[in-house]
Design an enzyme around this catalytic site. Structure first.
Site, PDB file in Angstrom:
ATOM      1  N   ARG A  66       0.835  -1.209   0.000  1.00  0.00           N
ATOM      2  CA  ARG A  66       0.000   0.000   0.000  1.00  0.00           C
ATOM      3  C   ARG A  66       0.876   1.268   0.000  1.00  0.00           C
ATOM      4  NH1 ARG A  66      -0.615   4.727   2.659  1.00  0.00           N
ATOM      5  NH2 ARG A  66      -0.210   3.654   4.620  1.00  0.00           N
ATOM      6  N   ASP A  67       1.566   1.494   1.091  1.00  0.00           N
ATOM      7  CA  ASP A  67       2.354   2.713   1.251  1.00  0.00           C
ATOM      8  C   ASP A  67       3.471   2.788   0.202  1.00  0.00           C
ATOM      9  OD1 ASP A  67       3.486   4.998   2.261  1.00  0.00           O
ATOM     10  OD2 ASP A  67       4.204   4.113   4.113  1.00  0.00           O
ATOM     11  N   HIS A  70      10.848   6.383   8.123  1.00  0.00           N
ATOM     12  CA  HIS A  70      11.351   6.555   6.765  1.00  0.00           C
ATOM     13  C   HIS A  70      12.851   6.764   6.856  1.00  0.00           C
ATOM     14  CE1 HIS A  70       7.505   7.539   4.301  1.00  0.00           C
ATOM     15  NE2 HIS A  70       7.288   6.607   5.185  1.00  0.00           N
ATOM     16  N   CYS A  76      10.013   9.191  -1.367  1.00  0.00           N
ATOM     17  CA  CYS A  76       9.599  10.257  -0.476  1.00  0.00           C
ATOM     18  C   CYS A  76       9.260  11.454  -1.346  1.00  0.00           C
ATOM     19  CB  CYS A  76      10.709  10.611   0.513  1.00  0.00           C
ATOM     20  SG  CYS A  76      10.211  11.939   1.607  1.00  0.00           S
ATOM     21  N   ASN A 112      10.172   4.587   2.890  1.00  0.00           N
ATOM     22  CA  ASN A 112      10.022   3.606   3.971  1.00  0.00           C
ATOM     23  C   ASN A 112      11.301   2.802   4.200  1.00  0.00           C
ATOM     24  OD1 ASN A 112       7.108   3.884   4.487  1.00  0.00           O
ATOM     25  ND2 ASN A 112       6.911   3.208   2.370  1.00  0.00           N
TER      26      ASN A 112
END
Ligand code: MG
Length: 297
Positions: A15-16, A210, A241, A250
């Protein structure tokens, strides 16, 4: 120094991570990624987000991804992000048992990211939890920008502590604290965790780091010594990012697993299988693996 004997990793790559990829990714590839992560021993995976299709086109196939997975696997909890009650309804329709909701300690970040203030985000979250809670869903709350916001600068630890309390009061079962721009150092993380721990057990607090400034593993290690034992990470460091061009996002699951195993902490994850999975998905996406462990082996 006390360290936990066991750490739970929450895999956020599907997802992220993938939501930051510009090129469309086939639904079958996403499903294969999640199944490989399950096979490698990940016990919690955030699979997708039931966000409006025009907001994040990359995740427009949330329904297809979720219905392609085994949600009854007793060894792995699959979750999905839901931004509002419409997203919740779609998730419920697919049989999702764990959802995640999102806010930030920064009004500006929330406005840019989800189009509302902190208070408005809490109203949306309340509408979601009020419906989801009686249905027995597990709810994770995300707080982003805990250390600093790309627009508003540094954030006081008390803001994160207050918002954490509000999310638990609204019915969240767990709160994940995100250093969204990766600027925190261990002292910053310590101040935030100590502020949060005054009112809450760290058993239901996760840390989402992160690696933008290369501080993620230092921050994670320090958080472990303070009592945190739920860590978010992303296979192959998926997810850029958007606020620091060219920088990593991440922290890579492979690097966190290497750290944990080196410390003698149990994860239930097969690092070699995870490395293979990270190499495969990076190749599929045409990107370099953002995991030191993989690049060193
Ligand atoms: Mg993230």
């Amino acid at each position: 120094m006390t360290l936990p004997t066991k750490v739970t990793l929450v895999e956020v790559g599907p997802r992220d991570g993938l939501q930051n990829e510009k090129t469309p990714i086939a639904t079958a590839t996403k499903i294969k990624l999640i199944k490989q992560l399950q096979a490698a021993g990940l016990t919690r995976i955030e699979a997708t987000s039931f966000v409006a299709k025009n907001k994040i086109p990359q995740l427009a196939d949330a329904r297809e991804v979720i219905t392609g997975l085994d949600l009854t696997d007793p060894n792995c909890q699959i979750s999905a992000l839901v931004p509002n009650t419409q997203g919740l309804d779609a998730a419920l329709d697919c049989g999702v048992k764990e959802i995640a909701v999102f806010t930030s300690v920064s009004d500006t970040f929330n406005q840019k990211n989800i189009g509302c203030s902190i208070d408005e985000s809490l109203t949306r979250i309340e509408a979601v939890t009020r419906k989801a809670k009686p249905l027995g869903l597990r709810i994770r709350g995300y707080i982003s920008c805990i250390a600093a916001c790309p627009y508003e600068g540094n954030k006081a630890p008390g803001l994160t502590a207050k918002l954490t309390r509000q999310l638990f009061d609204l019915g969240c079962d767990e709160v994940s604290l995100g250093d969204t721009i990766g600027v925190a150092t261990p002292n910053t993380i310590e101040a935030i965790i100590n502020a949060v721990a005054k009112a809450h057990s760290l058993d239901t607090i996760a840390l989402h780091c992160h690696n933008t400034y290369g501080q993620a593993l230092a921050n994670i290690f320090h958080a472990l010594t303070l009592g945190v034992h739920i860590i978010d990470s992303s296979v192959a460091g998926l997810g850029g990012c958007p606020y620091a061009k060219g920088a990593t996002g991440n922290v890579a699951t492979e690097d966190v697993v290497y750290l944990l195993h080196g410390l003698g902490i149990e994860t239930g994850i097969d690092l070699n299988q995870l490395i293979t999975c990270g190499k495969w998905i990076s190749h599929e996406l045409g990107r370099t693996v953002q995991a030191c462990v993989t690049n060193a082996s």
